[in-house]
Design an enzyme around this catalytic site. Structure first.
Site: not given
Length: 525
Positions: A91, A466-467
């Site tokens: 991420y 959601y991310r």
């Protein structure tokens, strides 16, 4: 990595800011060499890590030092990118969204402030890792379990702040947070919840405030720097039973969801139930070339051969029950009967009782592990991964629709299909792991096109992530478009009110302060 300055900051002004930071933390904790900048780069970046470069890092050791740094950052107009331990792999790791930001590395703040075994809570600083907390509990022989993500290398609080997910009854990590200490963008210090009263004994026990409750506003957020937080832990159960079901066919995921979700909602199943596809097991057995050495996605006929050879189902449900053995046995009977309506083969069963050793890599028992990181070695070379992570309602209709949609898009880009679903009750998170070799430009270009296609088509169907990775934070925020992107406008108004200089994490989650709103197109993957 060469120096990239923050926007509109001269070399002289930047040097003055670093000198001021050193006056707070000491010169050894202002990290500004090329090697230092390399250490904060995204090691899984889909493309050159120089696309998201830090200009430097500063590592405070206390909340007071964080306050001082934030105040100096305002004075010198230098943006900060807070990280707990910087292990947000897939991420963005520790890299900042906006090029030239100074990483505010909280890894030195690694004190376990308190563990309350009776009420099953702890109070942590952001630099505490899952391994740190697990070892502290084991050392004191406390009757407590953690909830851990697939990769437990990172920060306990950092994972919760990023809405991470684990696989025990406490698996929705942000929900376990209770009571923060936060440095606001002007350097002020606030305690949320009951902690707003000096000496309040229920600070980390009662999740609501007197008046508005702000705790979750500081998760996935650029509104402040959390310097400590309370976290609820799972009391160690007297016993536990794992039921392992191998689910033979891809389309079986529909009835699996429709069977397990109602049991989860009713409380018969406590845990977040993780359902990986076959590739989640194969990545632990070797590299891709060991099983398929030709270009392009592994064909379906070869997948069937591998499933037969290694005696795998297309999916595996490792469902764990916790508590008193008598209650577990009664729940297990209900679960077996429900699954048996669609699957004749009985599950493998693995009992555990207090005093017995736990499996060293079993995340359903709260044991931290980094074994899942082996997936990045699947493609060989300088392997990396990203996760495409939408949330869907936990029904066969929605899950099957999302499965077929993402599968078709991934197949069109000729990439191996590695999907999983985690049933959190009324919702399921669908993590699609996308693995690539960072030294192969064609793979990287294809991965970017694939990720954009997944975001766009999934949003059209009514589902959102959601991310996500740094390079797609703005793209994903673009999909939250109700009433002309009202959520983004609300975030921006709050951000500008609390952080007029745009000091804390500009661009995080697609929220840009007025001071840097002209940077929104920079750094998009």
């Amino acid at each position: 990595m060469k120096l990239v300055l923050p926007p509109r900051i001269s070399p002289k002004a930047f040097g003055a800011a670093l000198t001021a930071f050193a006056g707070v933390v000491g010169k050894d904790w202002v990290l500004s060499t090329d090697a230092d900048r390399d250490a904060y780069a995204d090691i899984y970046a889909p493309g050159p890590s120089e696309q998201w470069p830090a200009s430097a890092a500063v590592a405070p050791a206390s909340a007071a030092e964080v306050q001082a740094i934030v105040r100096l950052a305002n004075q010198h107009k230098v943006p900060l990118w807070p990280v707990s331990r910087g292990k947000n792999l897939g991420y963005g790791t520790a890299a900042p969204r906006m090029a030239g930001s100074v990483v505010l590395d909280l890894g030195r703040m690694n004190t376990i402030i308190d563990i309350d075994a009776k009420l099953a809570t702890c109070v942590l600083e952001p630099g505490v890792s899952f391994f740190d907390l697990h070892e502290a509990i084991a050392r004191e022989k406390l009757p407590l379990w953690l909830s851990v993500p697939g990769n437990a290398w990172g920060s306990v609080l950092g994972n919760a702040f990023e809405h991470g997910i684990g696989y025990t009854p406490y698996g929705l990590h942000a929900r376990n947070l209770c009571g923060f200490e936060v440095v606001l963008p002007d350097g002020d210090l606030v305690r949320t919840g009951m902690g707003a009263m000096t000496g309040n004994h229920a600070w980390h026990l009662h999740p609501l405030s007197y008046g508005p409750t702000f705790d979750l506003a500081f998760t996935q957020s650029s509104l402040g720097v959390v310097t400590r937080a309370g976290l609820w832990l799972q009391p160690a159960p007297a016993a536990s039973l794992e039921l392992v079901f191998d689910i033979p066919n891809e389309d079986d995921i529909g009835w699996v969801i429709d069977t397990i979700a109602p049991l989860k909602i009713a409380g018969l199943i406590d845990q977040n139930v993780f359902i990986p596809s076959w590739l989640g097991k194969m990545v632990l057995k070797g590299q891709r070339n060991d099983f398929w050495d030709k270009p392009g996605a592994i064909p379906e006929w070869r997948v069937k051969e591998l499933l037969a050879q290694y005696k795998l189902g297309y999916w595996q449900v490792a469902l764990r029950l916790y508590g008193d053995e008598t209650v577990i046995r009664a729940k297990a009977d209900i679960v077996r009967a429900a699954i048996a309506r669609n699957l004749a083969v009985p599950p493998a069963e693995h009992w555990w009782h207090t005093g017995e050793p736990t499996n060293a890599v079993d995340i359903t028992m709260g044991v931290p592990s980094a074994v899942p990181l082996q997936m990045s070695d699947w493609v060989g070379g300088r392997g990396a991964h990203m996760g495409f992570s939408p949330v869907v309602p936990a029904t066969a209709e929605h899950v099957m629709g999302q499965l077929k949609r993402s599968r078709a898009i991934i197949a069109a880009h000729d990439v191996d299909f590695y999907a999983s679903f985690t049933i959190g009750g009324r919702f399921a998170t669908n993590i699609n792991m996308l693995m690539f070799d960072r030294d192969q430009p064609d793979q990287i270009a294809n991965m970017k096109k694939l990720f954009n296609a997944l975001i766009g088509e999934t949003a059209k169907a009514g589902y959102g992530e959601y991310r996500t990775h740094l390079g797609w934070m703005d793209t994903v925020m673009d999909t939250y478009d109700f009433n002309g992107h009202a959520l983004r406008r609300l975030n921006e108004r709050i951000k500008d009110a609390l952080d007029p200089n745009g000091i804390i994490a500009p661009g995080k989650q697609g929220v840009w302060p007025a001071a840097y709103r002209d940077q929104t197109q920079e750094g998009r993957a």
